[in-house]
Write a protein that holds these residues in place. Sequence first.
Motif: not given
Length: 730
Positions: A565-569, A571-577, A631-635
């Motif tokens: 149940d992902p929120n607006d920010q 995705t259903r599957l996160s990045d794979i690490y 963008s979360d880490f700066g421009p």
Amino acid sequence: MQNRFTRALISFVCLLSIHLGVLGDASIDDVALQIENLRPESEILHFMDQNTWVGTNGVIVRYGNVALTAETVRVNDLTKVVIAEGAVTLQRDGTYWKGEHLEYNFETNEIKTDEFRAGIANIFVGGVSLETTTTNTTQIAQNAFVTTDDLAEPSFRIRAKSVKVILGKSVEARDATLYLGNVPILWFPYFRRSLEPHARFFVTQPGYRSRFGPYALNKYVYKFDDRFEIVMDLDYRAKRGVGFGPELTYDLGHHGRGNFSYYQTSDRNPGFDQQNVPITEDRYRLKFDYQVMLNTNLTAKASIRKQSDVFTVRDFFEPQYLTNSQPISFVEVNQLWSNLSLDFLAQPQVNNFSQTIERLPDIRLAGARQQLGETPFFYDSDSSFAYLRFRQGSGINTNYAAARADSYHQLLAPQTYFGWLNLTPRIGGRVTHYSETESKIATFDSENRFVFNTGAEASFKASRILSETKNSMFDVDGLRHIIEPSLNYVFVPEPNVRPNRLPQFDTEIPSLSLLPIDYPDYNQIDSIDSQNVIRMGLRNRIQTKRDGQVVNLVQSALVTDLRLDPNDQQTRLSDIYSSLEFMPRNWVTLRSELRYNDRQHQLNAANHSILLSPNDVWSVRLGQRYFRQNSDFGPNSENNTFYDSFYYKFNENWGFRMSHHFEARDGKMEDQLYTIYRDFRSWTGALTFRLRDYRQSEDDFSVSFVISFKTFAIRSLGSDQNKSSLLSNE
């Protein structure tokens, strides 16, 4: 949506399958005393009735961290005594002996030897015979010589009837003659030299840097004893002026230990801060650390980092700045019991230009996971009370404050099914009270937030031995594969108060790795929101035996989050690490870390490196760091950097090292460094050149020369391999 989800899940499973192997049960055992062949013609025999091993034609004997090689050995299983003959070498803890005959006890470390050479405690000894005391702290040699020159033909030495070396303390010689080359110079009936660090000495580091001009960084060191040391810094930089200050390191025994330093300079060219405001000429840095054990399991710590402006440490103590650009100041007292810990933390804003979460105070009581009586249930808890103030810093008035009381409690029921499946269901709850927020720009009302969480973690471990597998290319002597899959499900319904109605102190910030999803590991208290997620993980280890020791040939890990149940920010599957480490030989290490977005089919981050270090003659490190713009880490967070480091020792006297950082996005060589090492027998010198491209300002060129005596070295040769320490006064 269904097809995309199915495709993403299949992709993850395919990635997992890369690391899968055969399963089973077995073990690889460590061997305490090992005897191995050095050559194909070597021969090893075991005489069980005599509890004795005999090796001929070149063998190596290993016992813990001790390695002995010889043409012939006789080892007693019970006493652990070895008698070795022919080209004998013994290595232990950085100390070595070399001779034709040696009697050695592996358990007591006692030595008896005939004509020999040895390296002991940064000095070199040779003679007719050598014996050690049972404590192994004293070496006594007869008809011997001693020198600090580490060449085969030392330029100077002291020949004596007897030489006694007390490790780390002193060297004594009787009936001694000082030789320069082969020429006798001076006779001593008795000679003694301390091996302990000098009580007083002076260190100077000359150099040139385009931002400083010619400079000299100077230290005067006075050691009262092992507990007190005072250092006086007096630096001169032609373009910036004089800098000075004291440093104190102290150990008061049960009253505590720590350090204090203060540095001040009247800077002729201080520049501008982040808001383009001129920095004042009077610049300083104060550093204080203290730690004491007040009682059993009761400790106190204090740390203060005060500086005149945001760039003082960057400009004059660069290695420290690169390690921690925003150090905090705090006082902490911790009491630890068997199942509880109580922590008191006070964290003020000491530097008004640094963004700080003030904790005045933050009191935390944490209960370690513990079983409830004879029941199958376990309980852990985490409760805290704090008065918190957000201080923006740099004169920006967006400050706010509030009191917060938080209490979290959780029950777990770990079980093992079928003898291999570990399943841990859990259920927990949290209640948090926030006072009305004190702020000039925004006000949050007093709130009581309630959070419920539940979930379960499942995992198992399986392994299989392939003892007959051999491979000379990868130095494989048997294989053991260990696989550890895991699933962790977390469900948190929407709290009665969402994060947007609460002041944010301990809030979620962008991270290069996945944050914890279960409590209390997830400690961003003010950002808690609904969750319905499964974390899927897989760890693999492939082990083998090398030199009688179990080593990891391959280590890998894969992890990703499936958000039901992902929120607006999200995705259903996160990045794979993923992370991978491969050691095909003991001197070769390959590492890889990836962060892959399956939905957009793109690589978001990568970190690759290879290290080749086969001997002390040469080593190479190559690598790449890539990060896609976020963008979360700066421009300007994107980078694609290639780096290298190469060291080569031409001969006993000369060495060379170079390193580069190249930014592939715009083709700029950001950093290049070259060092020439010269061995001057009893001391070493290093001449370093460095050029940095700062893009928005002039290039920075540096040159520095450092000397260090081998016996009392301040820095070991090549210790600056991944640091700029040769270009600073640290």
